[in-house]
Write a protein that holds these residues in place. Structure first.
Motif, PDB file in Angstrom:
ATOM      1  N   VAL A 118       0.835  -1.209   0.000  1.00 25.37           N
ATOM      2  CA  VAL A 118       0.000   0.000   0.000  1.00 25.37           C
ATOM      3  C   VAL A 118       0.869   1.257   0.000  1.00 25.37           C
ATOM      4  CG1 VAL A 118      -1.711   1.312   1.301  1.00 25.37           C
ATOM      5  CG2 VAL A 118      -1.948  -1.157   1.080  1.00 25.37           C
ATOM      6  N   LEU A 119       1.956   1.258   0.776  1.00 22.70           N
ATOM      7  CA  LEU A 119       2.845   2.425   0.790  1.00 22.70           C
ATOM      8  C   LEU A 119       3.452   2.657  -0.591  1.00 22.70           C
ATOM      9  CD1 LEU A 119       4.765   2.019   4.188  1.00 22.70           C
ATOM     10  CD2 LEU A 119       2.886   3.572   3.656  1.00 22.70           C
ATOM     11  N   ARG A 120       3.883   1.596  -1.254  1.00 24.23           N
ATOM     12  CA  ARG A 120       4.468   1.743  -2.585  1.00 24.23           C
ATOM     13  C   ARG A 120       3.432   2.223  -3.598  1.00 24.23           C
ATOM     14  NH1 ARG A 120       7.723  -2.871  -0.817  1.00 24.23           N
ATOM     15  NH2 ARG A 120       5.990  -4.251  -1.303  1.00 24.23           N
ATOM     16  N   CYS A 121       2.232   1.655  -3.531  1.00 25.85           N
ATOM     17  CA  CYS A 121       1.182   2.074  -4.465  1.00 25.85           C
ATOM     18  C   CYS A 121       0.796   3.536  -4.241  1.00 25.85           C
ATOM     19  CB  CYS A 121      -0.042   1.173  -4.315  1.00 25.85           C
ATOM     20  SG  CYS A 121       0.197  -0.528  -4.885  1.00 25.85           S
ATOM     21  N   THR A 122       0.784   3.954  -2.983  1.00 29.25           N
ATOM     22  CA  THR A 122       0.471   5.355  -2.690  1.00 29.25           C
ATOM     23  C   THR A 122       1.558   6.276  -3.233  1.00 29.25           C
ATOM     24  OG1 THR A 122      -0.671   4.650  -0.663  1.00 29.25           O
ATOM     25  CG2 THR A 122      -0.106   6.977  -0.846  1.00 29.25           C
ATOM     26  N   ILE A 156      11.601   1.143   2.023  1.00 33.27           N
ATOM     27  CA  ILE A 156      10.801   1.811   1.000  1.00 33.27           C
ATOM     28  C   ILE A 156      11.698   2.708   0.159  1.00 33.27           C
ATOM     29  CG2 ILE A 156       9.143   3.686   0.679  1.00 33.27           C
ATOM     30  CD1 ILE A 156       7.646   1.258   1.046  1.00 33.27           C
ATOM     31  N   MET A 157      11.616   2.556  -1.166  1.00 32.62           N
ATOM     32  CA  MET A 157      12.168   3.538  -2.092  1.00 32.62           C
ATOM     33  C   MET A 157      10.984   4.241  -2.745  1.00 32.62           C
ATOM     34  SD  MET A 157      15.408   1.941  -4.196  1.00 32.62           S
ATOM     35  CE  MET A 157      15.642   3.414  -5.181  1.00 32.62           C
ATOM     36  N   THR A 158      10.995   5.569  -2.768  1.00 29.53           N
ATOM     37  CA  THR A 158       9.900   6.272  -3.432  1.00 29.53           C
ATOM     38  C   THR A 158       9.915   5.915  -4.923  1.00 29.53           C
ATOM     39  OG1 THR A 158      11.328   8.213  -3.666  1.00 29.53           O
ATOM     40  CG2 THR A 158       9.829   8.157  -1.780  1.00 29.53           C
ATOM     41  N   PHE A 159       8.748   5.983  -5.534  1.00 25.26           N
ATOM     42  CA  PHE A 159       8.602   5.492  -6.907  1.00 25.26           C
ATOM     43  C   PHE A 159       9.506   6.235  -7.881  1.00 25.26           C
ATOM     44  CE2 PHE A 159       6.616   5.988 -11.099  1.00 25.26           C
ATOM     45  CZ  PHE A 159       6.643   4.667 -11.522  1.00 25.26           C
TER      46      PHE A 159
END
Length: 283
Positions: A118-122, A156-159
């Motif tokens: 969910v964090l990555r999709c956001t 987490i890496m931002t997109f």
């Protein structure tokens, strides 16, 4: 947890990722992002079952559709609602039913994979809203989300960072980068051995469970016990992120660094524990 019952599975999965990534980089480097996604999705199916993969795809498609609206508030609201759905009944009970079988660490892997998805999709959705001219596709989101080393536990890496780095057609290593990767891998192995030796002489996890014994300890011993437990928590995260980051560096990525040692924290701006989530929040 990491170096007993699940050690062989973790080593096998990450070794397979490194092997296939190297072969793909040598033969068809322009397809390596697809290889990462396919291998990651197969690993998720093998670990959690095909129904769990469909559940995550549902969350991915939902946030992708929200990103098409170009409204950041809608994407952030849906992302927060998706996160909440993994903590509230009856939604959590319904979604837990998508996992096939019962095994050790099932709950940890379920919440880790779901929450980070969910964090990555956001991150993808908000980046898509911020730059509508770039026309990111659903395939870009899936390649970002199912990168196996980051999938279950981050970091987490931002997109925007991930997409820019993984899209390089001919990745080139900087001078001395391989030496740094080897040093990082050796440091992680040394840390594992040091912790194993440490627990033969210091019972920092056992003493707090015996309150009668703990009550007889002097204040200095209690302070040392508390500090040792904090450092041990940091070492666990540093080893986990260190191993994952070593694999990511082999894939020509520049992942977030492991958390800073708590002994070296004295500036308020650096007191975040997980640098990847801090970058996500700041972005």
């Amino acid at each position: 947890m990491w170096f007993t019952s699940f050690r062989d599975i973790i080593v096998f999965a990450l070794s397979g990722h490194v092997l296939f990534a190297k072969l793909c980089t040598m033969v068809a480097p322009q397809l390596r992002s697809w290889m990462y996604a396919v291998y990651g999705a197969l690993a998720v199916v093998g670990t959690m079952g095909p129904s769990y993969l469909l559940l995550l795809l549902g969350h991915c498609v939902g946030l992708y559709v929200a990103s098409l609206s170009g409204q950041p508030w809608l994407c952030l609201g849906l992302g927060l609602a998706s996160l909440a759905s993994f903590k509230m009944d009856p939604l959590i009970s319904w979604q837990s039913g998508f996992v096939t079988g019962t095994f050790d660490l099932q709950e940890v892997l379920f919440h880790g994979g779901s929450g980070f998805t969910v964090l990555r999709c956001t991150s993808f959705a908000l980046e898509s809203c911020a730059h509508p001219d770039r026309h990111y596709s659903l395939a870009d989101l899936l390649k970002y989300n199912f990168y196996l080393p980051f999938f279950f536990f981050g970091p987490i890496m931002t997109f925007d960072r991930f997409h820019a780095q993984v899209s390089q057609a001919e990745p080139v290593r900087r001078e001395g980068e391989l030496w740094h990767i080897r040093a990082q891998a050796g440091l992680s192995v040394a840390a594992v051995m040091a912790v194993d030796i440490f627990f033969h002489f210091f019972y920092i996890l056992t003493i707090p469970s015996d309150l009668k014994f703990a009550n007889r300890l002097p204040d200095s011993a209690l302070a040392g016990l508390a500090y040792s437990n904090l450092v041990y928590d940091w070492v666990k995260a540093a080893i986990l992120f260190g191993v994952v980051n070593t694999v990511a560096c082999l894939d020509h990525l520049d992942p977030p660094q492991p958390p800073k040692c708590i002994t070296a924290l004295y500036v308020f701006a650096e007191t975040h524990f997980d640098r990847g989530i801090n970058d996500w929040l700041c972005k």
